[in-house]
Write a protein that holds these residues in place. Structure first.
Motif, PDB file in Angstrom:
ATOM      1  N   LYS A 266     -15.851  -3.584   0.705  1.00  0.00           N
ATOM      2  CA  LYS A 266     -14.639  -4.094   1.246  1.00  0.00           C
ATOM      3  C   LYS A 266     -14.317  -5.474   1.329  1.00  0.00           C
ATOM      4  O   LYS A 266     -13.360  -6.015   1.318  1.00  0.00           O
TER       5      LYS A 266
ATOM      6  N   ASP B 272     -16.813   6.067   8.353  1.00  0.00           N
ATOM      7  CA  ASP B 272     -15.442   5.262   7.983  1.00  0.00           C
ATOM      8  C   ASP B 272     -14.941   4.388   9.068  1.00  0.00           C
ATOM      9  O   ASP B 272     -14.554   3.363   9.413  1.00  0.00           O
ATOM     10  N   GLU B 273     -15.271   5.339  10.320  1.00  0.00           N
ATOM     11  CA  GLU B 273     -14.898   4.571  11.446  1.00  0.00           C
ATOM     12  C   GLU B 273     -15.656   3.444  11.948  1.00  0.00           C
ATOM     13  O   GLU B 273     -15.336   2.504  12.296  1.00  0.00           O
TER      14      GLU B 273
ATOM     15  N   ASN C 294     -14.679   0.643  10.020  1.00  0.00           N
ATOM     16  CA  ASN C 294     -13.552  -0.103  10.441  1.00  0.00           C
ATOM     17  C   ASN C 294     -13.880  -0.698  11.709  1.00  0.00           C
ATOM     18  O   ASN C 294     -13.233  -1.974  11.981  1.00  0.00           O
ATOM     19  N   ARG C 295     -14.443  -0.205  12.708  1.00  0.00           N
ATOM     20  CA  ARG C 295     -14.792  -1.095  13.967  1.00  0.00           C
ATOM     21  C   ARG C 295     -15.850  -2.368  13.576  1.00  0.00           C
ATOM     22  O   ARG C 295     -15.442  -3.460  14.221  1.00  0.00           O
TER      23      ARG C 295
ATOM     24  N   LEU D 195     -15.779  -4.071  10.887  1.00  0.00           N
ATOM     25  CA  LEU D 195     -15.076  -4.995  10.257  1.00  0.00           C
ATOM     26  C   LEU D 195     -14.015  -5.872  11.293  1.00  0.00           C
ATOM     27  O   LEU D 195     -13.918  -7.103  11.226  1.00  0.00           O
ATOM     28  N   ASN D 196     -13.719  -4.934  12.130  1.00  0.00           N
ATOM     29  CA  ASN D 196     -12.770  -5.722  13.252  1.00  0.00           C
ATOM     30  C   ASN D 196     -13.493  -6.605  14.110  1.00  0.00           C
ATOM     31  O   ASN D 196     -13.362  -7.612  14.440  1.00  0.00           O
TER      32      ASN D 196
END
Ligand code: S3P
Length: 176
Positions: A24, A153-154, A157-158, A160-161
């Motif tokens: 990513k 995947d979740e 995302n968390r 990366l945030n």
């Protein structure tokens, strides 16, 4: 922020997540265990068997010493790096954000492969006591804590945030 180190228990998903982050973010991926195995030309389990854990810990500290000079990366670390506070100090001194990937013992036990992990040679239930022994060290060593109990995947995302943030934001629930 371009230097990220994942710490946490065996079976918490560090290497899987580290590879996803590296893709990513376009960063190099390294893993302390793989680095040691490549340098030594043999498996971690063989090193434990022939020279013992103390020697492995020495190789682990040496690997971190070398890896921190390689620039930006996502680094997946062996579950025991927190046992030597110098390892964590070394990462932080060299600009790494240390992220604890936390996964409950139940979840780890449900899908861990104990065959390649020398500390689990007498059975995967050893995870329970190791978790208790290290829980404090993991928390103390980390700049950020992220849970990986459900969908990876979740989790990605968390994380990366959280990384987009300045590190102020700390997900610290459900550690037990
Ligand atoms: C260990 C974890 C392993 C590996 C070695 C010791 C530990 O790495 O470094 O077997 O002490 O928790 P993973 O966390 O990648 O399984």
């Amino acid at each position: 922020m371009k230097k990220i180190a994942l710490i946490g228990m065996m079976g918490s998903g560090k290497s899987t997540l580290a590879k996803m982050i590296s893709e990513k973010m376009g960063l190099k991926y390294y893993c302390t265990d793989e680095y040691i195995e490549e340098k030594q030309g043999r498996a971690i389990s063989q090193i434990f068997e022939t020279e013992g854990e103390a020697f492995f810990r020495h190789l682990e500290a040496e690997a971190i010493n070398e890896l921190v000079t390689f620039g930006d990366m996502v680094l997946s670390t062996g579950g025991g790096i927190v046992l030597n506070s110098e390892n964590v100090r070394n990462l932080k001194k060299n600009g790494f954000v240390v992220v604890l990937l936390n996964r409950s013992v139940e979840k780890i036990l449900s899908n861990i492969d104990g065959t390649k992990r020398p500390l689990l040679k007498d059975g995967i239930r050893r995870i329970e006591s190791i978790y208790k022994e290290r829980e404090f060290l993991y928390k103390q060593s980390s700049d950020l804590i992220i849970n990986n109990d459900d969908n990876i995947d979740e989790t990605l995302n968390r994380l990366l945030n959280l990384l987009l943030d300045t590190g102020e934001c700390n997900e610290e629930k459900n550690f037990d």
